[in-house]
Design a protein around this motif. Structure first.
Motif, PDB file in Angstrom:
ATOM      1  N   SER C  72       1.377 -28.578  54.742  1.00 10.61           N
ATOM      2  CA  SER C  72       1.079 -30.009  54.562  1.00 10.61           C
ATOM      3  C   SER C  72       0.239 -30.227  53.312  1.00 10.61           C
ATOM      4  O   SER C  72      -0.312 -29.296  52.741  1.00 10.61           O
ATOM      5  CB  SER C  72       0.354 -30.557  55.792  1.00 10.61           C
ATOM      6  N   VAL C  73       0.198 -31.490  52.888  1.00  8.65           N
ATOM      7  CA  VAL C  73      -0.592 -31.869  51.697  1.00  8.65           C
ATOM      8  C   VAL C  73      -1.982 -32.263  52.172  1.00  8.65           C
ATOM      9  O   VAL C  73      -2.147 -33.284  52.830  1.00  8.65           O
ATOM     10  CB  VAL C  73       0.057 -33.070  50.974  1.00  8.65           C
ATOM     11  N   THR C  74      -2.999 -31.462  51.838  1.00  6.74           N
ATOM     12  CA  THR C  74      -4.305 -31.692  52.446  1.00  6.74           C
ATOM     13  C   THR C  74      -5.364 -32.155  51.457  1.00  6.74           C
ATOM     14  O   THR C  74      -6.517 -32.284  51.827  1.00  6.74           O
ATOM     15  CB  THR C  74      -4.804 -30.389  53.101  1.00  6.74           C
ATOM     16  N   PHE C  75      -4.960 -32.444  50.202  1.00  8.18           N
ATOM     17  CA  PHE C  75      -6.045 -32.651  49.239  1.00  8.18           C
ATOM     18  C   PHE C  75      -6.860 -33.919  49.520  1.00  8.18           C
ATOM     19  O   PHE C  75      -8.066 -33.953  49.295  1.00  8.18           O
ATOM     20  CB  PHE C  75      -5.539 -32.592  47.797  1.00  8.18           C
ATOM     21  N   LEU C  76      -6.209 -34.947  50.055  1.00  9.54           N
ATOM     22  CA  LEU C  76      -6.955 -36.169  50.368  1.00  9.54           C
ATOM     23  C   LEU C  76      -8.002 -35.868  51.448  1.00  9.54           C
ATOM     24  O   LEU C  76      -9.163 -36.267  51.344  1.00  9.54           O
ATOM     25  CB  LEU C  76      -5.988 -37.251  50.861  1.00  9.54           C
ATOM     26  N   LYS C  77      -7.547 -35.133  52.450  1.00  5.42           N
ATOM     27  CA  LYS C  77      -8.457 -34.779  53.541  1.00  5.42           C
ATOM     28  C   LYS C  77      -9.640 -33.955  53.016  1.00  5.42           C
ATOM     29  O   LYS C  77     -10.778 -34.119  53.478  1.00  5.42           O
ATOM     30  CB  LYS C  77      -7.673 -33.977  54.586  1.00  5.42           C
ATOM     31  N   GLU C  78      -9.348 -33.118  52.038  1.00  8.09           N
ATOM     32  CA  GLU C  78     -10.408 -32.251  51.533  1.00  8.09           C
ATOM     33  C   GLU C  78     -11.502 -33.021  50.804  1.00  8.09           C
ATOM     34  O   GLU C  78     -12.658 -32.608  50.830  1.00  8.09           O
ATOM     35  CB  GLU C  78      -9.815 -31.201  50.586  1.00  8.09           C
ATOM     36  N   VAL C  79     -11.134 -34.124  50.151  1.00  9.97           N
ATOM     37  CA  VAL C  79     -12.147 -34.840  49.376  1.00  9.97           C
ATOM     38  C   VAL C  79     -12.862 -35.911  50.205  1.00  9.97           C
ATOM     39  O   VAL C  79     -13.851 -36.479  49.761  1.00  9.97           O
ATOM     40  CB  VAL C  79     -11.542 -35.499  48.108  1.00  9.97           C
ATOM     41  N   LEU C  80     -12.356 -36.180  51.413  1.00 13.37           N
ATOM     42  CA  LEU C  80     -12.985 -37.229  52.229  1.00 13.37           C
ATOM     43  C   LEU C  80     -14.196 -36.675  52.975  1.00 13.37           C
ATOM     44  O   LEU C  80     -14.268 -35.482  53.265  1.00 13.37           O
ATOM     45  CB  LEU C  80     -11.968 -37.779  53.237  1.00 13.37           C
ATOM     46  N   PRO C  81     -15.164 -37.569  53.305  1.00 12.26           N
ATOM     47  CA  PRO C  81     -16.304 -37.138  54.120  1.00 12.26           C
ATOM     48  C   PRO C  81     -15.850 -36.765  55.530  1.00 12.26           C
ATOM     49  O   PRO C  81     -14.796 -37.221  55.995  1.00 12.26           O
ATOM     50  CB  PRO C  81     -17.214 -38.368  54.139  1.00 12.26           C
ATOM     51  N   ALA C  82     -16.658 -35.975  56.215  1.00 13.40           N
ATOM     52  CA  ALA C  82     -16.266 -35.396  57.497  1.00 13.40           C
ATOM     53  C   ALA C  82     -15.745 -36.405  58.531  1.00 13.40           C
ATOM     54  O   ALA C  82     -14.730 -36.130  59.185  1.00 13.40           O
ATOM     55  CB  ALA C  82     -17.421 -34.589  58.079  1.00 13.40           C
ATOM     56  N   PRO C  83     -16.411 -37.558  58.731  1.00 14.61           N
ATOM     57  CA  PRO C  83     -15.906 -38.481  59.763  1.00 14.61           C
ATOM     58  C   PRO C  83     -14.492 -38.972  59.443  1.00 14.61           C
ATOM     59  O   PRO C  83     -13.630 -39.042  60.321  1.00 14.61           O
ATOM     60  CB  PRO C  83     -16.903 -39.636  59.727  1.00 14.61           C
ATOM     61  N   ALA C  84     -14.260 -39.277  58.163  1.00 10.88           N
ATOM     62  CA  ALA C  84     -12.926 -39.751  57.762  1.00 10.88           C
ATOM     63  C   ALA C  84     -11.900 -38.636  57.939  1.00 10.88           C
ATOM     64  O   ALA C  84     -10.777 -38.871  58.387  1.00 10.88           O
ATOM     65  CB  ALA C  84     -12.945 -40.240  56.325  1.00 10.88           C
ATOM     66  N   ALA C  85     -12.312 -37.422  57.603  1.00 11.65           N
ATOM     67  CA  ALA C  85     -11.407 -36.283  57.751  1.00 11.65           C
ATOM     68  C   ALA C  85     -11.030 -36.100  59.223  1.00 11.65           C
ATOM     69  O   ALA C  85      -9.898 -35.749  59.557  1.00 11.65           O
ATOM     70  CB  ALA C  85     -12.057 -35.011  57.213  1.00 11.65           C
ATOM     71  N   ARG C  86     -12.008 -36.375  60.116  1.00 16.73           N
ATOM     72  CA  ARG C  86     -11.712 -36.262  61.539  1.00 16.73           C
ATOM     73  C   ARG C  86     -10.648 -37.282  61.942  1.00 16.73           C
ATOM     74  O   ARG C  86      -9.766 -36.995  62.751  1.00 16.73           O
ATOM     75  CB  ARG C  86     -12.987 -36.473  62.357  1.00 16.73           C
ATOM     76  N   TRP C  87     -10.751 -38.490  61.373  1.00 18.24           N
ATOM     77  CA  TRP C  87      -9.734 -39.502  61.673  1.00 18.24           C
ATOM     78  C   TRP C  87      -8.357 -39.054  61.185  1.00 18.24           C
ATOM     79  O   TRP C  87      -7.349 -39.308  61.841  1.00 18.24           O
ATOM     80  CB  TRP C  87     -10.113 -40.849  61.046  1.00 18.24           C
ATOM     81  N   ILE C  88      -8.341 -38.388  60.039  1.00 17.26           N
ATOM     82  CA  ILE C  88      -7.055 -37.879  59.548  1.00 17.26           C
ATOM     83  C   ILE C  88      -6.500 -36.840  60.512  1.00 17.26           C
ATOM     84  O   ILE C  88      -5.308 -36.834  60.839  1.00 17.26           O
ATOM     85  CB  ILE C  88      -7.195 -37.287  58.129  1.00 17.26           C
ATOM     86  N   ASP C  89      -7.388 -35.956  61.011  1.00 10.99           N
ATOM     87  CA  ASP C  89      -6.950 -34.955  61.986  1.00 10.99           C
ATOM     88  C   ASP C  89      -6.316 -35.628  63.199  1.00 10.99           C
ATOM     89  O   ASP C  89      -5.266 -35.202  63.694  1.00 10.99           O
ATOM     90  CB  ASP C  89      -8.133 -34.087  62.432  1.00 10.99           C
ATOM     91  N   ILE C  90      -7.004 -36.674  63.691  1.00 15.91           N
ATOM     92  CA  ILE C  90      -6.471 -37.381  64.865  1.00 15.91           C
ATOM     93  C   ILE C  90      -5.129 -38.035  64.519  1.00 15.91           C
ATOM     94  O   ILE C  90      -4.166 -37.958  65.281  1.00 15.91           O
ATOM     95  CB  ILE C  90      -7.484 -38.438  65.359  1.00 15.91           C
ATOM     96  N   PHE C  91      -5.086 -38.643  63.325  1.00 15.27           N
ATOM     97  CA  PHE C  91      -3.849 -39.281  62.861  1.00 15.27           C
ATOM     98  C   PHE C  91      -2.694 -38.276  62.863  1.00 15.27           C
ATOM     99  O   PHE C  91      -1.606 -38.548  63.377  1.00 15.27           O
ATOM    100  CB  PHE C  91      -4.079 -39.851  61.455  1.00 15.27           C
ATOM    101  N   VAL C  92      -2.949 -37.088  62.317  1.00 17.32           N
ATOM    102  CA  VAL C  92      -1.893 -36.071  62.258  1.00 17.32           C
ATOM    103  C   VAL C  92      -1.441 -35.696  63.663  1.00 17.32           C
ATOM    104  O   VAL C  92      -0.242 -35.622  63.952  1.00 17.32           O
ATOM    105  CB  VAL C  92      -2.367 -34.818  61.487  1.00 17.32           C
ATOM    106  N   ASP C  93      -2.406 -35.488  64.558  1.00 18.45           N
ATOM    107  CA  ASP C  93      -2.047 -35.118  65.926  1.00 18.45           C
ATOM    108  C   ASP C  93      -1.191 -36.196  66.586  1.00 18.45           C
ATOM    109  O   ASP C  93      -0.236 -35.899  67.303  1.00 18.45           O
ATOM    110  CB  ASP C  93      -3.308 -34.856  66.762  1.00 18.45           C
ATOM    111  N   VAL C  94      -1.553 -37.466  66.335  1.00  9.74           N
ATOM    112  CA  VAL C  94      -0.780 -38.569  66.914  1.00  9.74           C
ATOM    113  C   VAL C  94       0.636 -38.588  66.333  1.00  9.74           C
ATOM    114  O   VAL C  94       1.623 -38.742  67.058  1.00  9.74           O
ATOM    115  CB  VAL C  94      -1.485 -39.928  66.664  1.00  9.74           C
ATOM    116  N   VAL C  95       0.728 -38.412  65.010  1.00 11.52           N
ATOM    117  CA  VAL C  95       2.042 -38.441  64.364  1.00 11.52           C
ATOM    118  C   VAL C  95       2.917 -37.289  64.872  1.00 11.52           C
ATOM    119  O   VAL C  95       4.101 -37.476  65.163  1.00 11.52           O
ATOM    120  CB  VAL C  95       1.902 -38.374  62.827  1.00 11.52           C
ATOM    121  N   VAL C  96       2.320 -36.113  65.017  1.00  8.97           N
ATOM    122  CA  VAL C  96       3.088 -34.969  65.514  1.00  8.97           C
ATOM    123  C   VAL C  96       3.601 -35.268  66.921  1.00  8.97           C
ATOM    124  O   VAL C  96       4.768 -34.990  67.246  1.00  8.97           O
ATOM    125  CB  VAL C  96       2.239 -33.677  65.501  1.00  8.97           C
ATOM    126  N   LEU C  97       2.751 -35.891  67.729  1.00 11.33           N
ATOM    127  CA  LEU C  97       3.194 -36.258  69.077  1.00 11.33           C
ATOM    128  C   LEU C  97       4.341 -37.264  69.010  1.00 11.33           C
ATOM    129  O   LEU C  97       5.335 -37.139  69.734  1.00 11.33           O
ATOM    130  CB  LEU C  97       2.013 -36.827  69.880  1.00 11.33           C
TER     131      LEU C  97
END
Ligand code: NA
Ligand code: NA
Lengths: 419, 304, 188
Positions: C72-97
């Motif tokens: 996956s393309v993770t560079f946006l997640k890498e530059v975001l602060p931790a709380p936002a990155a957590r939202w991305i993680d949740i977003f990915v999990d939801v999309v995969v589901l």
């Protein structure tokens, strides 16, 4: 709207294969062609129903076994005898090894996967920056579909109805030029940055290195010989090579432990599935794009712009570069080849071999360009370097490929001279 | 007004594709611009099995494919591949144009989910060999590339050969590197793909005809008006039928071209293959049933 | 976590099967080389090997969704602060589901088990009523019905759904730290 969804998913770190599949689903839904949903799962399956794709797990297995059994180490060690003392020696070794592997492997994605695992740790150990090591390896992978054998050339040969053997010949000079150009890039970067300097081996050391690698050299001999002598297809050569690698690593070098073999196969299955699943996803994505006749519209606009063949080819290069950004090479070739061919050969009288090499090189370049660049992400996954860092290190190589593309567009003889 | 999609395997300049393009133009004209047809050549929508599956769901409206693919699902169509059913290419054309062969298409909606509009052609099958082929005994034990479908496989098994199914793109290389010893193919491809580069022998056998068929998805067909059905039947039928004339005219030219490459070129007939034809008949009189009898009778009636 | 443990165990089974299939592919292709050298080619080997590869790919792909190690393309997640990155993680999990459920839906449409049962598992009656020819599609050379080979798709869809639900639940309940159970073949 589909483009927005595509971008959101892609930059939202959703696995790329899923980005392609979900975008396809989204587009089908919004264009009212829900009838495609009836065969959606089937199309995903059909996209990878291909004999040639089996070369991917088999070459990966060979790579794994060569690494596990200490063959790669000894081959690289032997290459060190010749150029190891130069500044940047290992970078040149990487490139030479890649050119050699290109004569073995027909797909850039699988070559990048194999070579990244083999070369990047070696280069890092010697003090190279990991991203640079991964970038050199990924760029070297571009040689794979240009220097024969090549899966892309086979597909193109069929689309264009030109003999595949001649198509292979057409790739040799461009492949060598590309290799020389990459060599120049490495030299330039080395001058600017100062590469780690290796040391020359003593004579006994050198002799021992050469003796140790002699059995390992059987692998490339088996692969190249198998194909050239007509004993085996590339897929079969890969299987034979994996068997030889196993026997040498196990019996001769004594480095493969049978208890590790299960892990080797798990790793092979995992890594190969990443690539194969991506190809499957690219195929359904491609089917939707074709179904909506998007490539046709694109090509029509292209041909309305100029009547000069060189200008046409330059526009084509830019267009293909853009297409290569979002599509996998093989599916992109399948999608637009049939549309572009009659235009290029009919309206502009462009040589089909020249067109083929230009198209294929452009589309493999797309493997290294974000946002969708399977090669880039494979190199990242195998080397554990960040894709963004690798891409930055790749830029000089990409620029050089573009220069070579302009040369290929201007001088058809580079592709047709050997035919 | 409908926007139809028509898929085929053949490249853009191929006769089948040209016939499809001319059908597209004629349908647009005849319907006063109400209907349009987008042609998808060069397996853009997948191979023949995939196109059939798309037609079954109604995602693809029309296709021109080989009868071989149909025969994998409706075995009676295997009868078209009876060895030496047609004496020559013109005879093959006459067989395809009879009412009896047309009537075979009637079962397709039920068995395969498609409506058969009419037949076309892709030449007769020949054999190209890497080494010398002087008698049927030379064929024994050789690996021969075939299109993957059963009637052709049974023919070569009867000859004692090892039939190897292989998609077209791989054939040139397989012949070059010895992966196969011989190739079953029509004159057009043998000439265009220059198999003579890597083959010593060309046997002009004309052993099998290789018909094409134009199809419309049965799901789509069910939703069309009588008027549209008639218009499509007439125009698509005429377009696919025109490929028969093209091949009858062109096949001898390709054969002469191949002979001109300096390859060892031998014309042989059914006697060359000894008992293989009888062995094939034994299997397929069972599998294709009455259809084989019908086609043999049609062939006799149209023999000149 | 119960769900997570099931998902892990299933992923391990998927990978074990995929590895066995990788062995099978190698064995089949090598057999092909040997039999052809002896002028005795076995014509169904290629097709069988291709199916083994596809099964391997989809089983391992499902496992890769469990381990969240698909490309996956993770560079946006890498530059975001931790709380936002957590939202991305949740977003990915939801999309995969969402993807996994869509695949279940497509397989359901395709295999159409209810109508098939209603037709008394009579293939001819079923395809006459539905124009769905899935149960009569042949394979080229291995003389089994293609539907058996296609079964990997529902298997993939169900596996992916299991992993996606387990991952999302674990993520939302904050139990994600327990994720790093080493698996055979995991890269160090
Ligand atoms: Na290559
Ligand atoms: Na790209």
């Amino acid at each position: 709207m589909t483009a927005a969804v595509f971008g959101l998913l892609l930059f939202g770190a959703v696995p790329i294969a899923l980005v392609l599949v979900i975008s396809a689903i989204w587009y089908i839904q919004s264009s009212g062609n829900e009838v495609l949903f009836d065969s959606f799962a089937q199309q995903l399956f059909a996209g990878v129903e291909s004999y040639g794709l089996m070369a991917i797990p088999l070459f990966m297995l060979t790579g794994e076994l060569m690494n596990e059994g200490g063959l790669t180490k000894r081959l690289i060690n032997a290459a060190r005898v010749f150029v190891g003392g130069f500044r940047g020696g290992l970078a040149y070794i990487n490139l030479l090894a890649n050119m050699f592997m290109a004569a073995i492997i027909g797909s850039a994605a699988s070559q990048i996967a194999v070579m990244s695992r083999a070369m990047v740790p070696e280069m890092e150990r010697e003090g190279y920056d990991r991203s640079f090591a991964a970038a050199t390896t990924a760029a070297g992978g571009l040689l794979s579909p240009i220097i024969p054998p090549s899966m892309l050339f086979v597909i193109y040969g069929v689309l264009a109805q030109v003999p595949i053997g001649d198509m292979f010949l057409a790739g040799i000079l461009p492949g060598l030029i590309l290799g020389a150009a990459f060599c120049a890039v490495i030299t330039a970067i080395g001058l600017a940055r100062g590469f780690p300097k290796g040391g020359w081996m003593s004579r006994p050391e050198a002799l021992r290195a050469l003796r140790d690698c002699a059995p390992a050299a059987l692998i490339p001999v088996a692969i190249v010989g198998g194909i050239l002598l007509g004993i085996a297809t590339p897929t079969e050569s890969a299987a034979v090579a994996s068997l030889i690698a196993f026997l040498i690593g196990w019996l001769l070098y004594g480095e493969i432990k049978l208890s590790h073999l299960a892990e080797v196969f798990v790793r092979t299955a995992k890594n190969a599935s990443l690539v194969i699943f991506l190809v499957a996803a690219a195929n359904v994505f491609g089917l939707v794009i074709v179904y909506e006749a998007i490539p046709q519209q694109l090509a029509e606009r292209l041909s309305a712009l100029t009547s000069n063949p060189f200008v046409f080819l330059l526009i084509l290069n830019v267009g293909l570069l853009l297409i290569g950004m979002v599509l996998d090479g093989i599916s992109a070739l399948i999608l637009i080849g049939p549309i572009l061919l009659p235009i290029a050969t009919g309206i502009y009288d462009i040589d089909p071999y020249q067109l083929g090499v230009i198209m294929c090189l452009n589309l493999v370049l797309g493997l290294l360009t974000p946002p969708v660049g399977a090669g880039l992400y494979i190199a990242a996954a195998m080397s554990q370097a960040k894709p963004t860092d690798i891409f930055r290190e790749l830029l000089p190589f990409i620029l050089v490929v573009m220069v070579v593309l302009v040369m290929l567009s201007y001088w058809p003889a580079i592709t047709t001279a050997l035919i | 007004a409908e926007d139809f999609r028509l898929g085929l395997l053949t490249p853009p300049q191929h006769m089948w594709t040209l016939a499809a393009n001319s059908f597209a133009e004629q349908l647009a004209e005849a319907s006063g611009g109400a209907h349009s047809v987008e042609v998808f050549p060069a397996r853009q929508l997948g191979n023949e099995a995939e196109m059939l599956q798309l037609m079954q769901t109604g995602a693809l409206d029309m296709a021109i494919i080989t009868v071989a693919e149909i025969s994998n699902r409706a075995p009676e169509f295997g009868a078209f591949y009876a060895p030496f059913l047609a004496d020559d290419i013109a005879h093959a054309g006459r067989i395809l144009r009879t009412d009896e062969t047309r009537a075979l298409l009637d079962s397709l909606p039920g068995t395969v989910g498609v409506v058969g509009i009419g037949y076309g052609m892709a030449g007769l099958r020949q054999i190209v060999g890497r080494g010398p082929l002087e008698s049927a005994a030379d064929l024994d034990g050789l690996k021969v590339r075939i299109t993957p479908f059963e009637p052709i496989r049974d023919f070569y098994v009867a000859l004692g050969m090892a039939p190897t199914p292989m998609p077209l793109p791989d054939v040139y290389d397989a012949l070059a590197n010895g992966q196969v010893d011989a190739v079953d193919m029509d004159a057009e491809i043998i000439w265009l793909q220059r198999y003579s580069d890597h083959a010593q022998t060309m046997l002009e056998t004309n052993h099998m005809m290789f018909p094409a068929v134009a199809l419309v998805s049965a799901r789509i067909w069910a939703g069309l008006s009588e008027e549209d059905r008639a218009m499509i039947s007439e125009l698509l039928g005429a377009a696919i039928d025109s490929t028969i004339d093209s091949y009858v005219a062109q096949d001898p030219v390709w054969l002469a071209d191949i002979a001109g490459t300096g390859i060892t070129y031998t014309a042989v007939d059914a006697d060359f293959f000894a008992d293989a034809t009888a062995a094939w008949d034994a299997i397929w009189s069972e599998r294709a049933g009455d259809t084989l009898t019908t086609l043999r009778a049609v062939a006799d009636a149209t023999r000149e | 976590m119960f769900l997570k443990r099931i998902s892990r165990a299933w992923a391990r089974a998927e990978l074990a099967a995929a590895a066995a299939l990788a062995v099978a592919i190698t064995g089949l292709i090598l057999t092909n080389v040997v039999t052809r050298a002896m002028n005795n080619s076995i014509f169904w080997i290629d097709e069988l090997a291709i199916y083994a590869m596809i099964w391997m790919a989809f089983l391992a792909a499902s496992a890769s969704l469990a381990h969240r190690d698909a490309i996956s393309v993770t560079f946006l997640k890498e530059v975001l602060p931790a709380p936002a990155a957590r939202w991305i993680d949740i977003f990915v999990d939801v999309v995969v589901l969402g993807f996994a459920l869509a695949m279940v839906h497509f397989c359901w449409r395709w295999f159409d088990p209810i109508d098939f049962a209603r037709a008394g598992f009579d293939v001819i009656a079923f395809q006459g009523a539905t124009f769905n020819f899935i149960y009569s599609e042949p394979t080229m050379t291995i003389s089994v019905s293609k539907v058996w080979v296609w079964m990997v798709m529902p298997l993939f869809a169900l596996g992916a759904t299991l992993h996606a639900v387990a991952n999302l639940v674990a993520r939302l309940s904050g139990a994600e730290t327990a994720e790093a159970i080493p698996l055979p073949g995991d890269r160090p």
